[in-house]
Design a protein around this motif. Structure first.
Motif, PDB file in Angstrom:
ATOM      1  N   GLY A  61      29.960  42.637  42.068  1.00  9.68           N
ATOM      2  CA  GLY A  61      29.099  41.797  43.193  1.00  9.68           C
ATOM      3  C   GLY A  61      29.830  41.386  44.397  1.00  9.68           C
ATOM      4  N   PHE A  62      28.745  40.806  45.196  1.00 10.69           N
ATOM      5  CA  PHE A  62      29.427  40.619  46.541  1.00 10.69           C
ATOM      6  C   PHE A  62      28.479  39.619  47.049  1.00 10.69           C
ATOM      7  CE2 PHE A  62      30.688  41.848  51.281  1.00 10.69           C
ATOM      8  CZ  PHE A  62      31.839  41.144  51.032  1.00 10.69           C
ATOM      9  N   VAL A  63      28.974  38.310  47.151  1.00  7.67           N
ATOM     10  CA  VAL A  63      27.913  37.216  47.654  1.00  7.67           C
ATOM     11  C   VAL A  63      28.697  36.225  48.403  1.00  7.67           C
ATOM     12  CG1 VAL A  63      26.398  37.345  45.736  1.00  7.67           C
ATOM     13  CG2 VAL A  63      28.288  35.939  45.669  1.00  7.67           C
ATOM     14  N   GLY A  64      28.203  35.355  49.032  1.00 12.05           N
ATOM     15  CA  GLY A  64      28.788  34.304  49.868  1.00 12.05           C
ATOM     16  C   GLY A  64      29.632  34.650  51.246  1.00 12.05           C
ATOM     17  N   TYR A  65      29.331  35.650  51.590  1.00 11.57           N
ATOM     18  CA  TYR A  65      30.209  36.241  52.919  1.00 11.57           C
ATOM     19  C   TYR A  65      29.401  35.535  54.113  1.00 11.57           C
ATOM     20  CZ  TYR A  65      26.594  39.736  51.699  1.00 11.57           C
ATOM     21  OH  TYR A  65      25.424  40.215  51.640  1.00 11.57           O
ATOM     22  N   VAL A  66      30.061  35.710  55.289  1.00 10.63           N
ATOM     23  CA  VAL A  66      29.598  35.366  56.492  1.00 10.63           C
ATOM     24  C   VAL A  66      28.148  35.777  56.641  1.00 10.63           C
ATOM     25  CG1 VAL A  66      29.894  35.279  59.255  1.00 10.63           C
ATOM     26  CG2 VAL A  66      31.829  34.859  57.479  1.00 10.63           C
ATOM     27  N   ARG A  67      27.184  35.006  57.039  1.00 14.08           N
ATOM     28  CA  ARG A  67      25.831  35.522  57.364  1.00 14.08           C
ATOM     29  C   ARG A  67      25.490  35.075  58.792  1.00 14.08           C
ATOM     30  NH1 ARG A  67      23.664  37.919  53.360  1.00 14.08           N
ATOM     31  NH2 ARG A  67      21.737  38.202  54.404  1.00 14.08           N
TER      32      ARG A  67
ATOM     33  N   THR B  77      37.780  46.445  33.121  1.00 15.60           N
ATOM     34  CA  THR B  77      37.661  45.495  32.102  1.00 15.60           C
ATOM     35  C   THR B  77      37.202  44.015  32.706  1.00 15.60           C
ATOM     36  OG1 THR B  77      39.733  44.832  31.777  1.00 15.60           O
ATOM     37  CG2 THR B  77      38.794  46.496  30.294  1.00 15.60           C
ATOM     38  N   THR B  78      37.411  43.708  34.110  1.00 14.20           N
ATOM     39  CA  THR B  78      37.121  42.590  34.819  1.00 14.20           C
ATOM     40  C   THR B  78      35.962  42.749  35.759  1.00 14.20           C
ATOM     41  OG1 THR B  78      38.803  42.649  36.381  1.00 14.20           O
ATOM     42  CG2 THR B  78      39.494  41.708  34.383  1.00 14.20           C
ATOM     43  N   TYR B  79      35.292  41.524  35.851  1.00 14.63           N
ATOM     44  CA  TYR B  79      34.023  41.378  36.789  1.00 14.63           C
ATOM     45  C   TYR B  79      35.092  41.201  38.259  1.00 14.63           C
ATOM     46  CZ  TYR B  79      30.024  39.943  39.253  1.00 14.63           C
ATOM     47  OH  TYR B  79      28.899  39.879  40.617  1.00 14.63           O
ATOM     48  N   SER B  80      34.318  42.176  39.246  1.00 19.60           N
ATOM     49  CA  SER B  80      34.765  42.083  40.599  1.00 19.60           C
ATOM     50  C   SER B  80      33.894  41.311  41.491  1.00 19.60           C
ATOM     51  CB  SER B  80      34.838  43.723  40.983  1.00 19.60           C
ATOM     52  OG  SER B  80      35.257  43.573  42.407  1.00 19.60           O
ATOM     53  N   ASP B  81      34.385  40.310  42.052  1.00 22.32           N
ATOM     54  CA  ASP B  81      33.536  39.392  43.298  1.00 22.32           C
ATOM     55  C   ASP B  81      33.608  39.864  44.452  1.00 22.32           C
ATOM     56  OD1 ASP B  81      32.546  36.821  41.661  1.00 22.32           O
ATOM     57  OD2 ASP B  81      34.722  36.744  41.213  1.00 22.32           O
ATOM     58  N   SER B  82      34.712  41.115  44.594  1.00 15.88           N
ATOM     59  CA  SER B  82      34.740  41.584  45.886  1.00 15.88           C
ATOM     60  C   SER B  82      35.837  42.815  45.794  1.00 15.88           C
ATOM     61  CB  SER B  82      34.964  40.908  47.176  1.00 15.88           C
ATOM     62  OG  SER B  82      36.355  40.469  47.038  1.00 15.88           O
TER      63      SER B  82
ATOM     64  N   GLN C 154      38.206  42.730  47.575  1.00 19.08           N
ATOM     65  CA  GLN C 154      39.460  42.281  47.803  1.00 19.08           C
ATOM     66  C   GLN C 154      39.936  41.336  46.764  1.00 19.08           C
ATOM     67  OE1 GLN C 154      36.858  42.207  49.894  1.00 19.08           O
ATOM     68  NE2 GLN C 154      37.438  42.103  52.066  1.00 19.08           N
ATOM     69  N   ASP C 155      38.996  41.055  45.805  1.00 14.26           N
ATOM     70  CA  ASP C 155      39.389  40.156  44.594  1.00 14.26           C
ATOM     71  C   ASP C 155      39.946  41.176  43.745  1.00 14.26           C
ATOM     72  OD1 ASP C 155      39.203  38.365  42.280  1.00 14.26           O
ATOM     73  OD2 ASP C 155      37.339  39.696  41.802  1.00 14.26           O
ATOM     74  N   SER C 156      39.531  42.477  43.579  1.00  7.49           N
ATOM     75  CA  SER C 156      39.906  43.602  42.623  1.00  7.49           C
ATOM     76  C   SER C 156      41.403  43.924  43.063  1.00  7.49           C
ATOM     77  CB  SER C 156      39.121  44.748  42.740  1.00  7.49           C
ATOM     78  OG  SER C 156      37.614  44.353  42.003  1.00  7.49           O
ATOM     79  N   VAL C 157      41.463  44.079  44.491  1.00  6.87           N
ATOM     80  CA  VAL C 157      42.846  44.362  44.844  1.00  6.87           C
ATOM     81  C   VAL C 157      44.056  43.377  44.531  1.00  6.87           C
ATOM     82  CG1 VAL C 157      44.028  44.830  47.026  1.00  6.87           C
ATOM     83  CG2 VAL C 157      41.880  45.905  46.774  1.00  6.87           C
ATOM     84  N   TYR C 158      43.619  42.388  44.619  1.00  8.99           N
ATOM     85  CA  TYR C 158      44.663  41.442  44.608  1.00  8.99           C
ATOM     86  C   TYR C 158      45.217  41.340  43.010  1.00  8.99           C
ATOM     87  CZ  TYR C 158      47.429  36.900  44.127  1.00  8.99           C
ATOM     88  OH  TYR C 158      48.234  36.119  43.738  1.00  8.99           O
ATOM     89  N   ARG C 159      43.862  41.243  42.248  1.00 10.18           N
ATOM     90  CA  ARG C 159      44.174  41.028  40.561  1.00 10.18           C
ATOM     91  C   ARG C 159      44.886  42.380  40.094  1.00 10.18           C
ATOM     92  NH1 ARG C 159      40.393  40.888  37.895  1.00 10.18           N
ATOM     93  NH2 ARG C 159      38.624  41.041  39.266  1.00 10.18           N
ATOM     94  N   MET C 160      44.616  43.702  40.731  1.00  8.15           N
ATOM     95  CA  MET C 160      45.058  44.850  40.232  1.00  8.15           C
ATOM     96  C   MET C 160      46.807  44.948  40.478  1.00  8.15           C
ATOM     97  SD  MET C 160      41.844  47.329  41.236  1.00  8.15           S
ATOM     98  CE  MET C 160      42.638  48.925  41.059  1.00  8.15           C
ATOM     99  N   GLY C 161      46.996  44.385  41.864  1.00  2.77           N
ATOM    100  CA  GLY C 161      48.541  44.526  42.392  1.00  2.77           C
ATOM    101  C   GLY C 161      49.341  43.675  41.492  1.00  2.77           C
ATOM    102  N   GLU C 162      48.660  42.545  41.200  1.00  2.45           N
ATOM    103  CA  GLU C 162      49.294  41.259  40.358  1.00  2.45           C
ATOM    104  C   GLU C 162      49.513  42.068  39.321  1.00  2.45           C
ATOM    105  OE1 GLU C 162      48.282  36.573  40.135  1.00  2.45           O
ATOM    106  OE2 GLU C 162      46.850  37.907  39.277  1.00  2.45           O
TER     107      GLU C 162
END
Length: 280
Positions: free
Chosen positions: A155-161, A210-215, A217-225
């Motif tokens: 998903g993708f919510v809460g960004y600058v509008r 296997t994990t929910y992606s909030d963006s 950017q969120d996936s990139v960081y957790r995949m790198g970790e």
């Protein structure tokens, strides 16, 4: 006029090595680029070719070294090429060797892997980029053009509008990308480069799938970790994940409801998300 810097070399040196064990064959195919730096200034400023190692000679050396070293992983093959130029030519200060591999998988015939027939493998292009000087070496490896997708759990919510925002928020979308991952090894070389690659690839896909992606950017960081945790031999990893958008297709003009079954693939224009994660 000041001469600032130079580098030159040979690109697109392609070679396939076929190893035969009776009827059982193994293949490795690569594309190599060699770039040299060093005491070459007078070739530019004085029209003196005396220090120039011809790019044809570079091609020949790559082919000679392939006979012995191409059976190994891309990283040690790259190191062997780079070190060869430093050992042979005293005026070479730095050698950069880049390798892209064309991966071949064994063909399945009657449910069994065939001894000497292959299909081009999916799953991106493995690469290595090695820089060797008289006092140091830097080894980077990775994979590019690795196309992956998940059809939910993103998903993708809460960004600058503001007045320029037209993108609707969503908690359920298709997430697809053409992943590029590049990892830098620690100073000590691992004993098994292939095992490192396998561990990193598995860690990246485990998080993505296997994990929910909030963006992205969120996936990139957790995949790198996860990759850093799975591969102690690497010091850092850079992930690039450009969006491949799948936009809903409407058939309402024809009185039909698609029920979120039809999408239009498009990768231009695309978001481009990139980050580097390093051990603390």
């Amino acid at each position: 006029m000041p001469f600032v810097q130079q580098r030159y070399g040979k690109a697109n040196v392609r070679v396939l090595r076929l190893h035969r064990q009776g009827d059982y064959h193994e293949v490795r195919e690569v594309r190599v680029k060699v770039t040299l730096d060093g005491e070459f200034t007078r070739a530019y400023t004085q029209a003196d070719n005396a220090p120039v190692v011809t790019t044809d000679s570079m091609k020949n050396l790559v082919q000679v070294l392939a006979l012995e070293h191409l059976a190994r992983a891309n990283e040690p093959f790259s190191l062997a090429i780079a070190q060869c130029f430093l050992d042979r030519y005293a005026h070479v200060a730095k050698a950069l060797v880049e390798i892209d591999e064309t991966s071949w998988s064994r063909m399945q015939v009657d449910g069994q892997p065939h001894d000497h027939s292959f299909v081009k493998a999916e799953g991106g292009t493995p690469f290595a980029a090695v820089t060797v000087t008289r006092s140091s070496q830097d080894i980077v490896a990775g994979i590019r053009d690795f196309q992956i997708m998940k059809t939910t759990q993103s998903g993708f919510v809460g960004y600058v509008r503001d007045e320029y925002t037209t993108l609707p928020e969503t908690t359920d979308r298709i997430l697809a990308t053409r992943l590029q991952a590049a990892w830098r090894f620690k100073s000590a070389q691992p004993t098994d480069y292939a095992a490192v690659t396998k561990a990193i690839r598995a860690a990246l896909l485990q998080v993505f799938a296997t994990t929910y992606s909030d963006s992205v950017q969120d996936s990139v960081y957790r995949m790198g970790e996860a990759a850093l945790a799975a591969a102690p031999d690497i010091a850092e990893i850079t992930l690039s994940m450009p969006n491949i958008h799948y936009l809903p297709i409407s058939l309402s003009h024809f009185g039909l409801e698609t029920q979120d079954q039809l999408f239009l693939p498009t990768d231009e224009p695309n978001g481009h998300i990139e980050a580097t994660m390093r051990r603390g």
